[in-house]
Design a protein around this motif. Sequence first.
Motif, mmCIF file in Angstrom:
data_model
loop_
_atom_site.group_PDB
_atom_site.id
_atom_site.type_symbol
_atom_site.label_atom_id
_atom_site.label_comp_id
_atom_site.label_asym_id
_atom_site.label_seq_id
_atom_site.Cartn_x
_atom_site.Cartn_y
_atom_site.Cartn_z
ATOM 1 N N PRO A 188 2.804 7.960 -6.391
ATOM 2 C CA PRO A 188 3.185 6.580 -6.654
ATOM 3 C C PRO A 188 4.675 6.429 -6.869
ATOM 4 N N PHE A 203 -7.362 12.666 -7.531
ATOM 5 C CA PHE A 203 -6.872 12.078 -8.780
ATOM 6 C C PHE A 203 -5.754 12.943 -9.355
ATOM 7 N N SER A 256 -7.571 9.392 -15.553
ATOM 8 C CA SER A 256 -7.923 8.424 -14.523
ATOM 9 C C SER A 256 -9.271 8.766 -13.899
ATOM 10 N N GLU A 288 -13.631 6.958 -14.103
ATOM 11 C CA GLU A 288 -14.553 6.621 -13.013
ATOM 12 C C GLU A 288 -15.914 7.287 -13.174
ATOM 13 N N ARG A 331 -6.496 3.684 -7.072
ATOM 14 C CA ARG A 331 -7.017 3.420 -8.428
ATOM 15 C C ARG A 331 -6.366 4.362 -9.431
ATOM 16 N N ASP A 332 -6.214 5.589 -9.023
ATOM 17 C CA ASP A 332 -5.570 6.585 -9.879
ATOM 18 C C ASP A 332 -4.145 6.156 -10.213
ATOM 19 N N ARG A 333 -3.412 5.712 -9.192
ATOM 20 C CA ARG A 333 -2.031 5.282 -9.414
ATOM 21 C C ARG A 333 -1.970 4.119 -10.386
ATOM 22 N N ARG A 351 -4.227 3.119 -12.591
ATOM 23 C CA ARG A 351 -4.651 3.497 -13.950
ATOM 24 C C ARG A 351 -3.567 4.314 -14.647
ATOM 25 N N THR A 352 -2.957 5.182 -13.891
ATOM 26 C CA THR A 352 -1.880 5.981 -14.478
ATOM 27 C C THR A 352 -0.737 5.076 -14.912
ATOM 28 N N HIS A 353 -0.456 4.102 -14.081
ATOM 29 C CA HIS A 353 0.612 3.152 -14.418
ATOM 30 C C HIS A 353 0.284 2.395 -15.707
#
Lengths: 559, 134
Positions: free
Chosen positions: A16, A113, A118, A122, B48-50, B52-54
């Motif tokens: 990211p 992940f 995170s 899920e 989703r991981d990005r 949630r991490t954010h």
Amino acid sequence: MQSFTARMLLGGAALPLLVACGGGGSSPAPAPPPTVVAPPPAPTQNTWVQGRFDPASQFKNLCEFPRSGSDAVGRDFLDESGTLSDELFWLRSWSDETYLWYDEITDQNPNNFSSTLSYFDELRTTRTTASGNPVDQFHFTVDSAEYLQLQTTGSSAGYGVEFVLIDTLPPRDIRVAYTEAGGPGDAAGFVRGSRLLRINGVDVVNGSDVNTLNAGLFPDGAGETFTFEVEQPDGTRETFTVQSAIVSENPVNDVAVLEQDGRTYGYVHFTTFSPATAEEALFDAFDQLEAANIDDLVLDLRYNGGGRLAIASQLAYMVAGPGPTSGRWFETLEFNDKAGGTNPVTGQPINPTPFYTEGLGLTVPPSRQAPTVSKPRVFVLTTDSTCSASEAVMNGLRGVDVEVIQIGGTTCGKPYGFYPTDNCGTTYFTIQFRGVNYKGFGDYADGFAPNQSPDGIETVIPGCSVADDFNTALGDPSEALLSTAITYAASGSCDGRAATASRYAAIPSTADPSSTAAQGSGTPVQSASTFFLADDAMDLMSDPRVRDRVMIESIRILD
Amino acid sequence: MTRGRRHTLAASVLAAVAVTAMTTGCATAATSSDTAAKLAAPAEAQLRDRIRTHVRDALGTDYMADPQTLSETGTMIARDRRIDAAMGRPKIPMPDVAFDLVLVGTGAERLCELRSTADDVAVLELDEALCVER
């Protein structure tokens, strides 16, 4: 382990683009200077095959950042050098083995992940209850060191005041439910019904500084001083400065016998199933009620957030007596359908919790037989603070056909439990079991709700929906919930004339024997109480009756 | 190694990647050319991981959010997990924090930003292709 090495993609395009430049508002925070660090060495990955799960034990304690040494209570860390992938695959297998609704988890490649947190988010069901709430509302993690500190130090400091968070979002409504007689809060001037307006100058009702509010409401230790501005039940405003202290706990806040129209009612205000104090207090209270030969029992659990399940079983026996309970059990733990008769966490056989008929050895020796009023029905006063072990009492009694009549509000709905499990420094909480009664019922995630016409729905209990009455002392026969219980007992109806029962002076409040209510004057009294400390749930490890069955720490989601 | 150190490391790695991969360091303030957006499709696991991490990095681990709502409404609410309540110490929950997706910029610099309505919460920049106008 079925793993082989593979290089993990850590290229910039795969990660990211997170830039901490402040929010989108008009005054963004200054951007932090960029920090360039060398990428970590490429770790290994396990191979994901959808639907195929290796035993969680293969990945347990294989940590990306293994701890060394021992924890705060001297237990050696078992961590070994591993990878993030190992931790993710442990979570996947552990959830598949133990999560109550494991078959509702969508199996995804853990390697997609970047963090365990995170991914853990899920590993849960997304199903909702009939009321639209998530079925699983108790899925979270805590740093293991923090959790251990919480477990070992507890939170016994306070003001001797039970606060009720009626509305937690602005405009908030936070009141005093009761105070501990002689405690700092009582001495300062808090009374049942005091409505909090400001804490250290922060607006309780609409303020955004939640941290200050929580710090004032729930001090971390003794000796902390906060200033409270309150509106008293009579409308006056007062400001107190109170210092927190270690306040002793009184789980049976009040026991009394009331009389109206020739019927006698036993009343018990019970606030916690704490293993440290509750057992003996309950025995003493029911000794009195047994001797008083009451016609009906009113169990006030409106602020009882739970505690030890074994004590819940004792209480149920004290209500019902040997007739409906002999040869039956109080509650059993139901795990996922892979478990069969074995607890998947401990590997031990699953044995139901019996109706305990004698002391557990917590504060009452096993040689002491439990007293009982042996009633075919019981009135239970409830609010949404009535949780877990309190709900288990209601459910357990219904399981053996004792009539439970509920007066008050819907209970909080916590039939589930988990074994907090550490891996690599994080303690994971995932729902692993539910408590079911002798009839196999345990689905009350929306709580138990009173209704005069329950229509056969298991979670709707005969009784009356009544708002908590903060203007009247607990145990006062004119208090709304207690008054309704007495009215219902006499007429079978939620409506009707207000109760005018008087209290026997022979069995005064255990905490405040000189109270005016105990003398039947009807004047609101300063009800004695326990201090605010929600007991930290069902800790089977310390229960001698079940210690041999449960080898690791277990928590019933209560409190 | 403590948990906190791990988080610090992860943040550092993310920051490093951001510096090397981005041409614009910071999100711009909202302008009239910004367009409300939503995810073009349900978020895949990595996205989703990005997100949630954010959220976790920005607000702390007490918060949780469901990224899937971003494909439905373009908005997302991060809420207090209420860990304290589940562990027997119910407190006042932290306030909800709202996020929404906005398409910003033009041409090659067009981005999809996940913005929070709260002050001092960083913006998460996503590939424009992930978003469509609402």
